[in-house]
Scaffold this motif. Structure first.
Motif, PDB file in Angstrom:
ATOM      1  N   ASP A   1      -1.558  12.250   6.203  1.00 35.97           N
ATOM      2  CA  ASP A   1      -0.719  11.901   5.054  1.00 35.97           C
ATOM      3  C   ASP A   1      -1.614  11.635   3.843  1.00 35.97           C
ATOM      4  OD1 ASP A   1       1.471  11.266   3.512  1.00 35.97           O
ATOM      5  OD2 ASP A   1       1.490   9.169   4.155  1.00 35.97           O
ATOM      6  N   TRP A   2      -2.029  12.705   3.175  1.00 35.37           N
ATOM      7  CA  TRP A   2      -2.868  12.579   1.993  1.00 35.37           C
ATOM      8  C   TRP A   2      -2.016  12.782   0.760  1.00 35.37           C
ATOM      9  CZ3 TRP A   2      -8.505  14.541   1.699  1.00 35.37           C
ATOM     10  CH2 TRP A   2      -9.235  14.031   2.765  1.00 35.37           C
ATOM     11  N   GLY A   3      -2.314  12.016  -0.260  1.00 33.80           N
ATOM     12  CA  GLY A   3      -1.669  12.198  -1.552  1.00 33.80           C
ATOM     13  C   GLY A   3      -2.641  12.858  -2.521  1.00 33.80           C
ATOM     14  N   LEU A   4      -2.182  13.079  -3.732  1.00 33.52           N
ATOM     15  CA  LEU A   4      -3.029  13.696  -4.742  1.00 33.52           C
ATOM     16  C   LEU A   4      -4.299  12.886  -5.012  1.00 33.52           C
ATOM     17  CD1 LEU A   4      -3.415  16.013  -6.736  1.00 33.52           C
ATOM     18  CD2 LEU A   4      -2.136  14.654  -8.412  1.00 33.52           C
ATOM     19  N   PRO A   5      -4.218  11.547  -5.108  1.00 37.57           N
ATOM     20  CA  PRO A   5      -5.455  10.783  -5.319  1.00 37.57           C
ATOM     21  C   PRO A   5      -6.479  10.957  -4.195  1.00 37.57           C
ATOM     22  CG  PRO A   5      -3.565   9.409  -5.808  1.00 37.57           C
ATOM     23  CD  PRO A   5      -3.041  10.674  -5.198  1.00 37.57           C
ATOM     24  N   ASP A   6      -5.998  11.094  -2.960  1.00 35.28           N
ATOM     25  CA  ASP A   6      -6.910  11.308  -1.832  1.00 35.28           C
ATOM     26  C   ASP A   6      -7.671  12.620  -1.986  1.00 35.28           C
ATOM     27  OD1 ASP A   6      -6.071   8.955  -0.510  1.00 35.28           O
ATOM     28  OD2 ASP A   6      -4.315  10.020   0.259  1.00 35.28           O
TER      29      ASP A   6
ATOM     30  N   GLY B   1     -25.875  11.093   4.342  1.00 29.53           N
ATOM     31  CA  GLY B   1     -25.609   9.782   4.930  1.00 29.53           C
ATOM     32  C   GLY B   1     -24.787   8.903   4.007  1.00 29.53           C
ATOM     33  N   ILE B   2     -25.115   8.919   2.717  1.00 23.29           N
ATOM     34  CA  ILE B   2     -24.343   8.151   1.738  1.00 23.29           C
ATOM     35  C   ILE B   2     -22.916   8.690   1.652  1.00 23.29           C
ATOM     36  CG2 ILE B   2     -24.133   7.637  -0.728  1.00 23.29           C
ATOM     37  CD1 ILE B   2     -27.235   7.541  -0.780  1.00 23.29           C
ATOM     38  N   LEU B   3     -22.776  10.022   1.666  1.00 24.17           N
ATOM     39  CA  LEU B   3     -21.433  10.617   1.650  1.00 24.17           C
ATOM     40  C   LEU B   3     -20.620  10.126   2.845  1.00 24.17           C
ATOM     41  CD1 LEU B   3     -19.252  12.768   0.767  1.00 24.17           C
ATOM     42  CD2 LEU B   3     -20.440  14.306   2.333  1.00 24.17           C
ATOM     43  N   PHE B   4     -21.195  10.161   4.040  1.00 22.62           N
ATOM     44  CA  PHE B   4     -20.461   9.750   5.234  1.00 22.62           C
ATOM     45  C   PHE B   4     -20.123   8.263   5.215  1.00 22.62           C
ATOM     46  CE2 PHE B   4     -22.538  13.573   7.326  1.00 22.62           C
ATOM     47  CZ  PHE B   4     -21.403  14.350   7.185  1.00 22.62           C
ATOM     48  N   LEU B   5     -21.034   7.430   4.687  1.00 27.94           N
ATOM     49  CA  LEU B   5     -20.738   5.997   4.586  1.00 27.94           C
ATOM     50  C   LEU B   5     -19.594   5.727   3.616  1.00 27.94           C
ATOM     51  CD1 LEU B   5     -24.247   4.288   4.669  1.00 27.94           C
ATOM     52  CD2 LEU B   5     -22.396   4.047   6.320  1.00 27.94           C
ATOM     53  N   VAL B   6     -19.613   6.383   2.462  1.00 28.20           N
ATOM     54  CA  VAL B   6     -18.537   6.205   1.485  1.00 28.20           C
ATOM     55  C   VAL B   6     -17.219   6.718   2.067  1.00 28.20           C
ATOM     56  CG1 VAL B   6     -17.696   6.945  -0.777  1.00 28.20           C
ATOM     57  CG2 VAL B   6     -20.063   6.236  -0.519  1.00 28.20           C
ATOM     58  N   TRP B   7     -17.272   7.868   2.723  1.00 28.38           N
ATOM     59  CA  TRP B   7     -16.084   8.450   3.334  1.00 28.38           C
ATOM     60  C   TRP B   7     -15.503   7.502   4.397  1.00 28.38           C
ATOM     61  CZ3 TRP B   7     -16.405  13.247   6.991  1.00 28.38           C
ATOM     62  CH2 TRP B   7     -15.126  13.668   7.340  1.00 28.38           C
ATOM     63  N   ALA B   8     -16.350   6.984   5.256  1.00 24.95           N
ATOM     64  CA  ALA B   8     -15.880   6.069   6.300  1.00 24.95           C
ATOM     65  C   ALA B   8     -15.334   4.785   5.694  1.00 24.95           C
ATOM     66  CB  ALA B   8     -17.013   5.767   7.281  1.00 24.95           C
ATOM     67  N   GLU B   9     -15.974   4.301   4.648  1.00 21.26           N
ATOM     68  CA  GLU B   9     -15.496   3.085   3.997  1.00 21.26           C
ATOM     69  C   GLU B   9     -14.115   3.313   3.381  1.00 21.26           C
ATOM     70  OE1 GLU B   9     -15.046  -0.704   2.554  1.00 21.26           O
ATOM     71  OE2 GLU B   9     -16.387   0.055   4.092  1.00 21.26           O
ATOM     72  N   LEU B  10     -13.937   4.437   2.728  1.00 17.96           N
ATOM     73  CA  LEU B  10     -12.636   4.728   2.136  1.00 17.96           C
ATOM     74  C   LEU B  10     -11.571   4.985   3.196  1.00 17.96           C
ATOM     75  CD1 LEU B  10     -13.706   7.014  -0.840  1.00 17.96           C
ATOM     76  CD2 LEU B  10     -12.889   4.660  -0.960  1.00 17.96           C
ATOM     77  N   ALA B  11     -11.964   5.554   4.321  1.00 22.01           N
ATOM     78  CA  ALA B  11     -10.997   5.892   5.359  1.00 22.01           C
ATOM     79  C   ALA B  11     -10.567   4.683   6.180  1.00 22.01           C
ATOM     80  CB  ALA B  11     -11.578   6.965   6.280  1.00 22.01           C
ATOM     81  N   VAL B  12     -11.528   3.906   6.662  1.00 24.18           N
ATOM     82  CA  VAL B  12     -11.179   2.822   7.589  1.00 24.18           C
ATOM     83  C   VAL B  12     -11.760   1.469   7.214  1.00 24.18           C
ATOM     84  CG1 VAL B  12     -10.832   4.349   9.558  1.00 24.18           C
ATOM     85  CG2 VAL B  12     -13.094   3.409   9.141  1.00 24.18           C
ATOM     86  N   GLY B  13     -12.617   1.410   6.216  1.00 26.36           N
ATOM     87  CA  GLY B  13     -13.148   0.120   5.788  1.00 26.36           C
ATOM     88  C   GLY B  13     -14.182  -0.468   6.716  1.00 26.36           C
ATOM     89  N   ILE B  14     -15.253   0.271   7.023  1.00 20.31           N
ATOM     90  CA  ILE B  14     -16.259  -0.227   7.961  1.00 20.31           C
ATOM     91  C   ILE B  14     -17.073  -1.382   7.383  1.00 20.31           C
ATOM     92  CG2 ILE B  14     -16.450   1.938   9.208  1.00 20.31           C
ATOM     93  CD1 ILE B  14     -19.045   2.491   7.664  1.00 20.31           C
ATOM     94  N   ILE B  15     -17.173  -1.429   6.063  1.00 21.48           N
ATOM     95  CA  ILE B  15     -17.953  -2.509   5.434  1.00 21.48           C
ATOM     96  C   ILE B  15     -17.042  -3.639   4.970  1.00 21.48           C
ATOM     97  CG2 ILE B  15     -19.548  -3.060   3.541  1.00 21.48           C
ATOM     98  CD1 ILE B  15     -20.437  -0.114   3.632  1.00 21.48           C
ATOM     99  N   GLY B  16     -15.819  -3.320   4.621  1.00 23.73           N
ATOM    100  CA  GLY B  16     -14.853  -4.341   4.177  1.00 23.73           C
ATOM    101  C   GLY B  16     -14.844  -4.545   2.688  1.00 23.73           C
ATOM    102  N   SER B  17     -15.228  -3.524   1.933  1.00 21.52           N
ATOM    103  CA  SER B  17     -15.217  -3.645   0.478  1.00 21.52           C
ATOM    104  C   SER B  17     -13.799  -3.465  -0.062  1.00 21.52           C
ATOM    105  CB  SER B  17     -16.141  -2.576  -0.133  1.00 21.52           C
ATOM    106  OG  SER B  17     -15.562  -1.311  -0.008  1.00 21.52           O
ATOM    107  N   PRO B  18     -13.581  -3.831  -1.313  1.00 19.89           N
ATOM    108  CA  PRO B  18     -12.240  -3.655  -1.901  1.00 19.89           C
ATOM    109  C   PRO B  18     -11.806  -2.194  -2.000  1.00 19.89           C
ATOM    110  CG  PRO B  18     -13.595  -5.089  -3.280  1.00 19.89           C
ATOM    111  CD  PRO B  18     -14.473  -4.545  -2.213  1.00 19.89           C
ATOM    112  N   PHE B  19     -12.735  -1.263  -1.938  1.00 17.84           N
ATOM    113  CA  PHE B  19     -12.394   0.156  -2.013  1.00 17.84           C
ATOM    114  C   PHE B  19     -11.614   0.620  -0.790  1.00 17.84           C
ATOM    115  CE2 PHE B  19     -16.327  -0.079  -4.556  1.00 17.84           C
ATOM    116  CZ  PHE B  19     -15.762   0.236  -5.779  1.00 17.84           C
ATOM    117  N   ALA B  20     -11.757  -0.075   0.312  1.00 16.36           N
ATOM    118  CA  ALA B  20     -11.087   0.322   1.555  1.00 16.36           C
ATOM    119  C   ALA B  20      -9.602  -0.012   1.535  1.00 16.36           C
ATOM    120  CB  ALA B  20     -11.751  -0.342   2.751  1.00 16.36           C
ATOM    121  N   GLY B  21      -9.180  -0.762   0.545  1.00 19.93           N
ATOM    122  CA  GLY B  21      -7.768  -1.119   0.463  1.00 19.93           C
ATOM    123  C   GLY B  21      -7.418  -2.357   1.248  1.00 19.93           C
ATOM    124  N   SER B  22      -8.424  -3.113   1.657  1.00 18.26           N
ATOM    125  CA  SER B  22      -8.126  -4.338   2.416  1.00 18.26           C
ATOM    126  C   SER B  22      -8.382  -5.565   1.574  1.00 18.26           C
ATOM    127  CB  SER B  22      -8.981  -4.396   3.670  1.00 18.26           C
ATOM    128  OG  SER B  22     -10.349  -4.316   3.356  1.00 18.26           O
TER     129      SER B  22
END
Length: 94
Positions: free
Chosen positions: A31-36, A73-94
């Motif tokens: 379920d991806w939207g235009l922003p995704d 590696g940076i791409l995959f970390l940012v991607w994982a953070e945006l997808a599931v929030g592995i670091i817990g930053s505000p970008f993850a939506g949590s």
């Protein structure tokens, strides 16, 4: 027609970006939207441009591999953070 390195990288990025679009056709779990699509497009195409720049500017193969691996590696970390929030930053939506 000669396929340049940049063109190959951009085509690869476009192909990767098409996978969720195709997945949305066959299943409701994707379920991806235009922003995704915009965010992932910026990440993928930006990574492609940076890797091409690395290959143009860096002369030794070892350094090319190391720098490209760091960028990926940076791409995959940012991607994982945006997808599931592995670091817990505000970008993850949590």
């Amino acid at each position: 027609m000669k396929i340049t390195r940049l063109r190959a990288l951009l085509l690869t990025a476009a192909f990767i970006l098409l996978l969720p679009l195709i997945g949305m056709i066959f299943t409701s779990e994707v379920d991806w939207g235009l922003p995704d699509f915009i965010i992932m497009g910026v990440l993928l195409f930006g990574t492609a441009f940076i890797i091409d720049l690395i290959f143009k500017k860096v002369r030794t193969t070892e350094k090319r591999i190391i720098y490209a691996a760091v960028v990926l590696g940076i791409l995959f970390l940012v991607w994982a953070e945006l997808a599931v929030g592995i670091i817990g930053s505000p970008f993850a939506g949590s």
